[in-house]
Design an enzyme around this catalytic site. Structure first.
Site, mmCIF file in Angstrom:
data_model
loop_
_atom_site.group_PDB
_atom_site.id
_atom_site.type_symbol
_atom_site.label_atom_id
_atom_site.label_comp_id
_atom_site.label_asym_id
_atom_site.label_seq_id
_atom_site.Cartn_x
_atom_site.Cartn_y
_atom_site.Cartn_z
ATOM 1 N N SER A 43 0.868 -1.181 0.023
ATOM 2 C CA SER A 43 -0.095 0.131 0.175
ATOM 3 C C SER A 43 0.862 1.151 0.279
ATOM 4 C CB SER A 43 -1.074 0.038 1.135
ATOM 5 O OG SER A 43 -1.971 0.805 0.955
ATOM 6 N N ASP B 279 -8.416 -5.059 -6.131
ATOM 7 C CA ASP B 279 -7.866 -3.887 -5.240
ATOM 8 C C ASP B 279 -8.116 -2.580 -5.974
ATOM 9 O OD1 ASP B 279 -6.723 -2.110 -3.655
ATOM 10 O OD2 ASP B 279 -4.926 -2.614 -4.184
ATOM 11 N N HIS C 208 -5.959 -6.316 -2.010
ATOM 12 C CA HIS C 208 -5.016 -5.450 -1.529
ATOM 13 C C HIS C 208 -3.878 -6.022 -0.799
ATOM 14 C CE1 HIS C 208 -4.039 -1.166 -1.019
ATOM 15 N NE2 HIS C 208 -3.659 -1.319 0.321
#
Length: 507
Positions: A180, A442, A467
């Site tokens: 991320s 995601d 994700h």
């Protein structure tokens, strides 16, 4: 040989425990405790490893030489597999907008890679998150020292010091890992500090800063439709029915009951900010489930399949009733009693500058970074679209101004985002030796490098995964494409770490 033995078991541990009426459980694409969940607590050989809190004296301001102030930055080390020779690599996991967790030192795909290559594993917590407190509180003046640029300078300073502390040879390579926002940092660390970081695995990292992240909910809809197109249609009808019920008092009371609102809607119906917050909260129920769908983390306890089955269950009543049932699932998951949509209460919570506050777990800090560097605001501005037009970009810019400063207006944010993209190169990074990994489910992949024809910036795009799915502890029941992606990452690491031509399959 690498043989992960994880099983797909029900997850009983939640990393996102929030207050009984908090509206901050999932905001702006971020869970309360960060984008990256803890590993799934599946049994591994590393579970008994004792991980200590270690501390590194770090500079407060790397870009003002005469500022001599320092602070203590937390880090963890796992040397269980470290060969400690002139060729042994160092794997550096970069902390992000949440507390660094010791479980990541015991498990996760990178630990299996470390075992294979004999690597030293280090995790560095991001400044202003977790226990790494550079300042006495989170006041606006202190948050001036919170930026990706300062965080990258922390990494550079830390790596240089660790090389001296461990008496490392120049031939020992450092590979950065991150998921991320830290996935972005991993790529940027290689770009800005190539003499210290030899390569990076960037998972689910958004490279393009963007004020109005309209693509986010487009991917959410596509991900719901991948289960059944009728699911999106039911959600659309549900949101349209919310709009209808808001128009009269009986309908408002109906919505209070269905969504377990903390405050009766009749008290807020004239407040556009409250209603915008209500819609954004309901939409975030779907966004949070999609973002972490089946990724082997505690965030993924509820799946797309489950919420779509609810939305398609006509025996439960009209679509708006089914929206309420989905809301119930998410309230129970977060151990929250009611849906708090009051805008002023949210702002008051976010203005708390104490390290002991709930928002100090990362939400205030991350919101500051979005207001000053990235944007990333997941908007819905089309009345005829699935999630309606109640939370457009002005709603999020207003939050920046109300929480931090009136100067953080739209023009300020546009300029800040443009500067970020110029500094890092956005989707045209000027670097090598970085592998970008994304999942199709995601929503964040829309701002990442997920397709590449440039051998210097290779990418892996995993159909059907969410994700940071590739980072979690591997399980026997992982889909074949996820297993294949981990094998590709292993091969790429072997390429970066010269002399490792032979390697086992990561299955």
């Amino acid at each position: 040989m690498l043989h992960p033995k994880g099983l797909c078991l029900p997850l009983v541990v939640l990393v996102c425990l929030i207050a009984q009426s908090s509206s901050l459980g999932f905001r702006n694409g971020r869970h309360m405790n960060g984008f990256l969940g803890q590993p799934s607590s599946m049994p591994t050989l590393q579970r008994s490893l004792d991980v200590e809190d270690l501390w590194f004296e770090q500079r407060l301001n790397h870009f003002k030489p005469d500022d001599t102030r320092t602070w203590q930055q937390r880090y963890f080390v796992n040397d269980a597999f470290y060969r400690n020779d002139s060729q042994a690599p160092v794997f550096l996991m970069i902390g992000g907008e949440g507390e660094a967790t010791k479980n990541w030192m015991r498990e996760g795909a990178w630990i299996h890679y470390a075992e294979h290559f004999g690597a030293l594993c280090i995790q560095l917590e991001h400044r202003f998150y977790g226990k790494s407190h550079p300042t006495s509180d989170l006041s606006n003046s202190n948050l001036a020292y919170l930026s990706s640029e300062q965080a990258l300078a922390d990494l550079g300073n830390f790596v240089s010091a660790m090389k001296r502390q461990y008496n490392m040879a120049d031939s020992q390579k450092w590979i950065a890992f991150g998921g991320s926002y830290p996935g972005s940092l991993a790529a940027w660390a290689r770009e800005k500090y190539p003499h210290l970081i030899d390569g990076a695995i960037s998972s689910s990292g958004p490279l393009l800063a963007q004020v109005d992240f309209t693509q986010y909910f487009e991917v959410v809809k596509a991900s719901l439709a991948s289960y059944k197109p009728e699911c999106v249609e039911a959600v659309s009808r549900g949101f349209a029915q919310v709009e209808i019920l808001l128009k009269h008092m009986i309908g408002q009371r109906n919505l209070d009951e269905k969504f377990k609102t903390c405050t009766p809607l009749k008290d807020s119906i004239e407040n556009k900010l409250d209603i915008a917050n209500l819609f954004e909260n309901i939409a975030s129920n779907f966004a949070g489930v999609v973002q972490y769908n089946k990724d082997n983390s505690p965030h993924a306890k509820i799946t797309i399949d489950q919420i779509c089955d609810v939305m398609l269950n006509t025996t439960m009543g009209p679509p708006v009733t089914r929206l309420g049932a989905v809301n119930d699932l998410l309230l129970k998951q977060s151990k929250t009693k009611c849906l708090d949509y009051k805008y002023d209460k949210m702002i008051a919570e976010m203005k708390n500058v104490s390290w002991d506050s709930e928002v100090a777990k990362g939400m205030r800090q991350w919101t500051y970074q979005t207001c000053t560097e990235f944007g990333f605001y997941q908007t819905s501005e089309n009345k005829s679209d699935t999630f309606g037009d109640r939370f457009g970009i002005d709603f999020f810019i207003r939050q920046c101004m109300d929480i931090f400063s009136d100067r953080m207006n739209g023009k300020f944010l546009e300029q800040a985002v443009a500067q970020t993209n110029k500094y890092y190169g956005a989707l045209k990074p000027g670097t090598t030796n970085v592998l970008y990994v994304h999942g199709s489910i995601d929503p964040w992949h829309a701002l990442g490098l997920y397709v590449s024809t440039n051998s210097n910036t290779p990418a892996i795009y995993i159909e059907g995964t969410a994700h940071c799915a590739n980072m979690y502890e591997p399980a026997n029941c992982d889909p074949p494409q996820l297993k294949e992606a981990r094998n590709k990452i292993l091969k790429y690491l072997a390429k970066l770490l010269d002399g490792y031509a032979s390697f086992a399959s990561f299955t």
